[in-house]
Design a protein around this motif. Structure first.
Motif, mmCIF file in Angstrom:
data_model
loop_
_atom_site.group_PDB
_atom_site.id
_atom_site.type_symbol
_atom_site.label_atom_id
_atom_site.label_comp_id
_atom_site.label_asym_id
_atom_site.label_seq_id
_atom_site.Cartn_x
_atom_site.Cartn_y
_atom_site.Cartn_z
ATOM 1 N N ILE A 1 8.179 -2.203 0.250
ATOM 2 C CA ILE A 1 9.432 -2.684 0.923
ATOM 3 C C ILE A 1 9.072 -2.972 2.310
ATOM 4 O O ILE A 1 8.425 -2.469 3.060
ATOM 5 C CB ILE A 1 10.490 -1.762 0.561
ATOM 6 N N LEU B 1 9.298 -6.180 -2.291
ATOM 7 C CA LEU B 1 10.532 -6.623 -2.155
ATOM 8 C C LEU B 1 11.053 -6.693 -0.710
ATOM 9 O O LEU B 1 10.863 -5.788 0.129
ATOM 10 C CB LEU B 1 11.534 -5.623 -2.807
ATOM 11 N N CYS C 1 13.453 -5.828 2.247
ATOM 12 C CA CYS C 1 14.579 -4.925 2.328
ATOM 13 C C CYS C 1 14.789 -4.793 3.800
ATOM 14 O O CYS C 1 13.802 -4.309 4.249
ATOM 15 C CB CYS C 1 14.464 -3.878 1.593
ATOM 16 N N ALA D 1 17.162 -3.137 -3.474
ATOM 17 C CA ALA D 1 15.734 -2.560 -3.774
ATOM 18 C C ALA D 1 15.522 -1.875 -4.824
ATOM 19 O O ALA D 1 14.800 -1.885 -5.575
ATOM 20 C CB ALA D 1 14.919 -2.378 -2.533
#
Length: 262
Positions: free
Chosen positions: A37, A60, A62, A73
């Motif tokens: 992330i 992801l 985020c 997420a």
């Protein structure tokens, strides 16, 4: 020693920069399934390309200071992988460097507290319901030894990491009955791009010294006379994320060559 991290679902924030790649790669080498992330998708994609040769990695975008991003997420992670075993909160910043308390702006103070404290809080808030339901979880917050021992010129950063200790310890008490460990790995100075380009120049300018002189001063303060590396921090994170540390919770583990605790 077998850390039994193979196939564990490990969410790592701030994975793409600073200590993030070292920590992410260490978990990959243990066979964990990673969710990486961060805000910089280019950095995450580069890391994923490297890690995909070892284990699977989901990336992801985020912003950990945004509650909706954090919740989203984790929702995607649960949809893709079913659960979260481990959360490692690496995302953080340096804040004002070299500023006294009276020179630190309210905006600079608020920004680093929101990132270093608030980001960990929001990610823990997102993962804990699932961990509680499964009666299992490991949370590792990456703090800092300036949150254990004050440092001139780093008041805002020190405040943010000191506050993270309170967040971690209180959450450890609350989550303990559900078989969830919550700990801090607290690096000292960690050699790397952020250290060399963000921390050292500001400290050197404030002190009227060269960067090499400031680095040498820091190393001389440590019992082991050396600056930590990202791999040193990664090894501590692996330990705290594993069941080898099953009876350890609510603690600060300094990774600083012997400074804060001595």
């Amino acid at each position: 020693m077998n850390l039994s991290l193979k196939d564990k679902v490990v969410v790592i924030t701030g994975a793409g920069k600073g200590m993030g790649p070292d920590i992410s790669t260490a978990f990959a080498n243990e066979g964990a399934n990673l969710v990486l992330i961060g805000r910089d998708m280019d950095a995450l994609q580069l890391l994923k390309t490297q890690i995909d040769t070892i284990t699977s990695a989901l990336i992801l975008r985020c912003d950990v200071t945004n509650p909706k991003d954090c919740d989203s997420a984790i929702a995607v992670t649960l949809a893709e992988l079913g659960h979260v075993d481990v959360l490692v909160n690496v995302a953080g910043g340096t804040g004002p460097v070299g500023d006294t308390a009276w020179d630190t702006t309210p905006e600079g103070f608020d920004e680093i507290v929101k990132l270093n404290m608030g980001g960990c809080f929001l990610m823990m808030r997102a993962v804990l319901p699932g961990m509680i339901a499964r009666r299992y979880g490991k949370i590792v917050n990456v703090g800092g030894t300036f949150g254990m021992h004050g440092r001139a010129g780093r008041m805002a950063y020190s405040a943010s990491k000191w506050g993270l200790r309170g967040i971690t310890k209180s959450t450890a008490i609350e989550a303990g009955p559900y078989n969830i460990n919550v700990n801090i790995v607290a690096p000292g100075m960690v050699d790397g791009p952020r250290f060399r380009t963000k921390v050292m120049p500001g400290m050197a300018e404030a002190r009227g010294l060269s960067e090499d002189e400031v680095i040498a001063e820091h190393a001389a303060e440590y019992a082991l006379r050396r600056i930590s590396t990202g791999q040193d921090v990664a090894s501590a994170c692996l330990f705290m994320a594993s069941d080898v540390s099953r009876q350890i919770t609510g603690v600060d583990l300094p990774v600083d060559g012997g400074w804060a605790a001595l």
